[in-house]
Design an enzyme around this catalytic site. Structure first.
Site, PDB file in Angstrom:
ATOM      1  N   MET A 249     -58.449  43.739  40.870  1.00  0.00           N
ATOM      2  CA  MET A 249     -57.013  44.001  40.887  1.00  0.00           C
ATOM      3  C   MET A 249     -56.432  43.914  39.476  1.00  0.00           C
ATOM      4  O   MET A 249     -57.065  43.410  38.550  1.00  0.00           O
ATOM      5  CB  MET A 249     -56.316  42.996  41.802  1.00  0.00           C
ATOM      6  N   HIS A 250     -55.200  44.425  39.340  1.00  0.00           N
ATOM      7  CA  HIS A 250     -54.334  44.209  38.170  1.00  0.00           C
ATOM      8  C   HIS A 250     -54.731  44.972  36.911  1.00  0.00           C
ATOM      9  O   HIS A 250     -53.983  44.942  35.928  1.00  0.00           O
ATOM     10  CB  HIS A 250     -54.243  42.719  37.806  1.00  0.00           C
TER      11      HIS A 250
ATOM     12  N   ASP B 128     -59.582  43.728  45.923  1.00  0.00           N
ATOM     13  CA  ASP B 128     -60.827  43.086  46.346  1.00  0.00           C
ATOM     14  C   ASP B 128     -60.620  41.918  47.294  1.00  0.00           C
ATOM     15  O   ASP B 128     -61.371  41.755  48.256  1.00  0.00           O
ATOM     16  CB  ASP B 128     -61.673  42.687  45.131  1.00  0.00           C
TER      17      ASP B 128
END
Length: 471
Positions: free
Chosen positions: A73-74, A232
């Site tokens: 992520m991110h 995830d």
């Protein structure tokens, strides 16, 4: 057959499941990321595509009816007019954006920021990374035509479509948590062009189909549907059935996560735990994240026992009493997110004496990580999650029976591990299949009655006592 692909920080993994949700085959390919400067973490998106092509060539893809995507992520992927990456992706564990986090708080105020997004501004999130590029690489920012997350770059290569899922989108901190879409107010206050952002979809929704070019590269059939998937952790939660309110999951990998599903947006007023959309419609979740969990044990192994088998090293902690004879470990080796949003936080062993040996260090690391996860769990309970009797646990660290017992005792809950798990890629495949599995436990570790109250209280005192030394 249904295919799940996980674009993680250190590997891409593909999992095939049948219509019953049973794993038929799996392939993975490892890679690394770069740290060109202290606190930086970058990776070129082409690495993910080449790894995906490689793992798919190792699978029999005949009969695949749909593909689900998940991943780290991110991360920030910026594309130009030709959809080519303008720079390496800035990853979730990059810590360069403290000033941009302050910029976000100044623009909206902490209270309003948490009310909209469910989170305080943190260096790991995507929004401050985007501001950093604007502040430090204005030519790159000016050339950017689209922002994607890592797994969504893979979606683009498979389908030619710009899209993201709502679980991943909420992790950018540009999302309106309750509305489950981009926040017009936030974008306006930060001066970000909404045209940079892709359309959003719920996890099981189809976002596009495999193109002819991608089919030739991967072996997938032209026209195979690709669903939105999820970040995830949300995908892992789908794979372990943690989708209904009250269900709690723990992941003990390089980072450590405690995750609780909710049926409405729930926020910590100070943003100390993350509030995101889940990968399923009308579901949200709270998540506490520590940046160095099993990664702390890997660091210890590489530093004091290079080449030692992890299983043997972990087992040695069983010869040390609870509390490690007074030795404490602060697991902030790469800064921290929960409960202290502090990229400058640092790790420490405290209480060392000549009586302590290597096994004590191992035990202290295990207990310190468990205390860090307890920090997150207690904040989530205070926000409204309630009492927790059972936690579904996954990740490499849970292979250690000693560590599982430490976690059960510190968290005060039974720890159950799944009978079979392929992690986030498995959850992505299930999203493609449109089904949630029945959870089957492989091991159950109940609290032994060991009292960690005093040791935990001493651990909680360490960060405020040492904070000034981190600066």
């Amino acid at each position: 057959m249904f295919l799940g692909i996980d674009v993680s920080t250190t590997a891409t993994k593909a999992v095939l499941v049948d219509g019953n949700g049973s794993v038929v085959a799996a392939e993975s390919e490892a890679y690394d990321y770069q740290t060109p400067q202290p606190q930086w973490a970058e990776q070129h998106p082409e690495v993910w595509w080449q790894a995906t092509r490689s793992v798919l060539r190792g699978l029999d893809l005949r009969g695949v009816e749909a593909v689900g995507l998940t991943g780290q992520m991110h991360g920030l992927v910026l594309l130009g007019a030709d959809d080519a990456p303008l720079r390496p992706a800035i990853l979730w564990n990059d810590q360069r954006t403290a000033a941009e986090c302050d910029e976000m708080r100044a623009a909206l105020g902490l209270e309003r920021l948490v009310a909209i997004t469910g989170n305080d501004a943190l260096p790991g999130f995507t929004a401050p990374k985007l501001l950093w590029v604007r502040n430090h690489e204005p030519d790159v920012y000016a050339a950017a035509r689209r922002m994607l997350l890592p797994k969504d770059y893979l979606r683009l290569r498979l389908t030619g479509v710009h899209a993201t899922d709502r679980a991943g989108g909420s992790g950018t901190q540009l999302f309106d948590l309750a509305r489950r879409d981009w926040s017009a107010e936030l974008l306006d206050q930060l001066g970000i062009d909404p045209g940079l952002l892709p359309p959003t979809f719920e996890g099981p929704e189809v976002t596009g189909t495999v193109s002819r070019e991608a089919a030739e590269s991967t072996g997938l059939a032209v026209g195979t549907p690709v669903v939105a998937g999820g970040g995830d952790q949300a995908a892992t939660a789908v794979g372990t059935g943690v989708v209904d309110p009250g269900a709690v999951m723990l992941s003990l990998g390089t980072s450590g996560v405690v995750f609780a599903a909710t049926d409405a947006p729930v926020r910590d007023p100070q943003g100390r735990v993350h509030a995101f959309c889940h990968a399923l419609p009308e579901r949200w979740h709270l998540m506490g994240v520590m940046l160095s969990a099993a990664g702390s044990l890997r660091w210890l192994r590489d530093t004091v026992a290079p080449g030692e088998d992890f299983a043997a090293l972990a087992a040695s902690a069983g010869d040390v009493p609870a509390g490690a004879d007074g030795l404490l470990f602060l697991p902030y080796l790469t800064g921290e997110r929960t409960p202290h949003a502090d990229p400058l936080a640092r790790g420490a062993f405290v209480g060392l004496t000549v009586r302590h040996g290597r096994a004590h260090l191992v035990r202290a690391v295990m207990e310190g990580v468990a205390f860090g996860l307890r920090d997150g769990l207690e904040l989530m309970q205070a926000a409204g999650v309630g009492a927790v009797d059972e936690i579904r646990a996954s990740g490499g660290g849970t292979r250690s029976a000693v560590w599982r017992q430490v976690l059960a005792d510190v968290l005060g809950a039974s720890l159950v591990t799944p009978a079979a798990s392929e992690g986030a890629a498995y959850g992505a495949a299930l999203l493609a299949a449109g089904r949630i599995p029945t959870f089957t436990a492989s091991t159950q570790t109940d609290p032994s009655g060991t009292d960690y109250g005093t040791a935990y209280a001493r651990y909680r005192d360490l960060y405020p006592a040492l904070r000034s030394t981190f600066r």
